[in-house]
Design an enzyme around this catalytic site. Structure first.
Site, PDB file in Angstrom:
ATOM      1  N   ASN A  94       5.120  -3.203 -17.361  1.00  0.00           N
ATOM      2  CA  ASN A  94       5.526  -1.980 -16.629  1.00  0.00           C
ATOM      3  C   ASN A  94       7.045  -1.940 -16.453  1.00  0.00           C
ATOM      4  O   ASN A  94       7.572  -1.829 -15.348  1.00  0.00           O
ATOM      5  CB  ASN A  94       4.795  -1.839 -15.289  1.00  0.00           C
ATOM      6  N   HIS A 179      -5.641  -3.787 -13.358  1.00  0.00           N
ATOM      7  CA  HIS A 179      -5.240  -3.564 -11.970  1.00  0.00           C
ATOM      8  C   HIS A 179      -6.293  -2.639 -11.389  1.00  0.00           C
ATOM      9  O   HIS A 179      -6.287  -1.432 -11.642  1.00  0.00           O
ATOM     10  CB  HIS A 179      -3.851  -2.914 -11.953  1.00  0.00           C
ATOM     11  N   HIS A 231      -4.906  -9.646  -9.383  1.00  0.00           N
ATOM     12  CA  HIS A 231      -4.645  -9.687  -7.928  1.00  0.00           C
ATOM     13  C   HIS A 231      -5.801  -9.172  -7.072  1.00  0.00           C
ATOM     14  O   HIS A 231      -5.666  -8.179  -6.337  1.00  0.00           O
ATOM     15  CB  HIS A 231      -3.350  -8.968  -7.575  1.00  0.00           C
ATOM     16  N   ASN A 277       1.005  -4.133  -3.518  1.00  0.00           N
ATOM     17  CA  ASN A 277      -0.116  -3.386  -4.075  1.00  0.00           C
ATOM     18  C   ASN A 277      -0.914  -4.305  -5.007  1.00  0.00           C
ATOM     19  O   ASN A 277      -0.343  -4.777  -5.981  1.00  0.00           O
ATOM     20  CB  ASN A 277       0.440  -2.184  -4.849  1.00  0.00           C
ATOM     21  N   ASP A 304       2.129 -12.730  -9.218  1.00  0.00           N
ATOM     22  CA  ASP A 304       2.444 -11.286  -9.248  1.00  0.00           C
ATOM     23  C   ASP A 304       3.882 -11.101  -8.743  1.00  0.00           C
ATOM     24  O   ASP A 304       4.174 -10.183  -7.957  1.00  0.00           O
ATOM     25  CB  ASP A 304       1.447 -10.460  -8.432  1.00  0.00           C
ATOM     26  N   HIS A 308      12.363  -6.568  -6.584  1.00  0.00           N
ATOM     27  CA  HIS A 308      12.950  -5.247  -6.317  1.00  0.00           C
ATOM     28  C   HIS A 308      14.346  -5.456  -5.739  1.00  0.00           C
ATOM     29  O   HIS A 308      14.627  -6.492  -5.142  1.00  0.00           O
ATOM     30  CB  HIS A 308      12.092  -4.451  -5.335  1.00  0.00           C
ATOM     31  N   PHE A 322       6.368  -1.260  -3.732  1.00  0.00           N
ATOM     32  CA  PHE A 322       5.411  -2.354  -3.533  1.00  0.00           C
ATOM     33  C   PHE A 322       5.901  -3.604  -4.267  1.00  0.00           C
ATOM     34  O   PHE A 322       6.344  -3.505  -5.416  1.00  0.00           O
ATOM     35  CB  PHE A 322       4.050  -1.979  -4.138  1.00  0.00           C
ATOM     36  N   GLY A 323       5.778  -4.768  -3.665  1.00  0.00           N
ATOM     37  CA  GLY A 323       6.049  -5.996  -4.420  1.00  0.00           C
ATOM     38  C   GLY A 323       6.624  -7.124  -3.588  1.00  0.00           C
ATOM     39  O   GLY A 323       7.373  -6.907  -2.641  1.00  0.00           O
TER      40      GLY A 323
END
Ligand code: DOR
Length: 426
Positions: A94, A179, A231, A277, A304, A308, A322-323
């Site tokens: 991604n 996911h 996840h 997420n 995961d 960011h 998210f992260g």
């Protein structure tokens, strides 16, 4: 003459059932021998009191390259990986642009070779542009070096697209990493429940994960394709996977440190470092996940790692991305969640970080995740007694969006060897 001899460590290799004090000899990039003998070597590493295991594999890492090099690069994430004991990471597609064709796969491999630290196995998109509509060039990507397919960040919503993806992946012998999140039920920014109500934030119900997982398991039964649930965050999903395994479906699953350690109560701080997420859920979900790892329902432990920028993660909870990152400190976190709670022992944790991810990724990862004689010499040495404090300022990762700063942990990798070369040493 061997290049390296690692002496007197507790050698744990779940792939071959080995758990004994022995010496590991490395020559020309491969495991040359494991014995109580002391063959000659150029360099000796004393591992008394330590665990010597196959190089750890993290099959779920966001490298952000190409496209968001201000957040992370393949070079910085590789440095974080080896500092965390990981000799192999799987790169999620991604990125910007998404890795959905052979040039993207080539680019990841080229940057990984340039970094020269960890093995980076590219994961290609399931669909073109991650749009969920048209299948990406799965065959070409696999030929170029991809190991699996995923639209991670989003689930594949269309049942028709998913069934074709599974059929193709099955033909190619590669796994689909899903996911699990129904987009129609992606209605918030944290777990739905009392905490979200109190905070006035929109909730994401675990049903959104379980509905997609339930559908996918039905499709796996029809197609026979290999399927990996990413996840996993809820007790209901653990139970669905347990039942699927009882039916002998070719299903594997993973859990992250944050879903094994934290609950939605952490969001009471409004700190976006807890925004992830799928979201942090309840104590009952955490308990079910730990039990799932203990009984083998959850095969793999992953980070995961989702870097960011500071600017983005400083936005208010509702707007921040998210992260969570944890590559640099994952082993101590897994020890806290699974070993210190009595759910698992070191053999279980190492199996979920070596043999199981190698099996889940399939033929492209063959030879990894084991200390068998003749295997590539990827070796991690862990000091299980080492007490240390997480300090995000010392991370090799470029990012700092980590909720564990200041945590006191026990257990830390002290040496990471990749292909016979020491790539990290504490
Ligand atoms: O929290 C997350 N961050 N979950 C995902 O699935 C994607 C990831 C990202 O790429 O930032």
């Amino acid at each position: 003459m061997n290049d390296i001899l690692i002496t007197n460590g507790r050698v744990i290799d779940p792939a071959s059932g080995r758990d004994e004090v022995a010496n590991v000899a490395i020559a020309k990039g491969f495991i040359a021998a494991i014995s109580t003998g002391r063959p000659r070597a150029v360099e000796t590493i004393d591992a008394e009191g330590k665990i010597v295991c196959p190089g750890l594999i993290d099959m779920h890492v966001h490298c952000r390259e190409p496209g968001h090099e201000e957040e992370e690069t393949i070079a910085t994430v590789s440095a974080a990986a080896v500092a965390g004991g990981f000799s192999t990471i799987c790169a999620m597609p991604n990125t910007h642009p998404p890795v959905d064709d052979e040039t993207g796969v080539q680019y990841v491999l080229q940057q990984a070779a340039r970094a020269g630290l960890a093995r980076v196995l590219p994961v290609g998109c399931i669909t073109k542009g991650r749009e969920g509509k048209e299948l990406a060039e799965m065959g070409l990507m696999l030929e170029t070096g991809a190991v699996a397919f995923s639209d991670d960040g989003d689930g594949v919503a269309s049942t028709g697209v998913m069934v074709r993806a599974l059929q193709y992946a099955n033909m190619l012998g590669a796994p689909i990493l899903q996911h699990c999140q129904d987009p129609d039920l992606m209605t918030g920014v944290m777990n739905s429940g009392a905490v979200a109500v109190r905070l006035g934030l929109g909730g994401i119900n675990a049903a959104g994960e379980q509905i997609m997982l339930r559908r996918d398991l039905e499709l796996v039964e029809r197609t026979g394709a290999r399927y990996h649930a990413m996840h996993v965050s809820s007790a209901g999903s653990v139970e669905l996977i347990r039942q699927a395994k009882e039916r002998n479906l070719p299903v594997t699953a993973e859990a992250t440190p944050h879903h094994l350690l934290l609950t939605d109560a952490a969001c009471m701080t409004y700190d976006p470092n807890y925004k992830v997420n799928p979201p942090l859920r309840t104590a009952a979900d955490v308990e079910a996940l730990r039990e799932g790892v203990a009984d083998g329902t959850i095969d793999c432990l992953v980070t995961d790692h989702a870097p960011h920028s500071k600017e983005e993660k400083e936005l208010e909870f509702g707007l921040a991305p998210f992260g969570i990152i944890s590559l640099d400190c994952a082993v101590g976190l897994f020890a806290r969640a699974l070993i210190e709670t009595g759910a698992c022992d070191w053999v279980d944790v190492i199996r979920a970080l070596t043999a199981n991810p190698a099996l889940a990724m399939g033929h492209k990862a063959t030879g990894l995740g084991t200390l068998a004689v003749g295997a590539p010499a990827d070796v991690t040495i862990i000091d299980p007694k080492k007490r240390w404090t997480v300090d995000v300022r010392k991370f090799r990762s470029k990012a700092r969006n980590c909720p564990y700063h200041g945590w006191k942990l026990k257990g830390r990798p002290v040496t990471t060897i990749v292909g016979g070369k020491v790539r990290f040493s504490l």
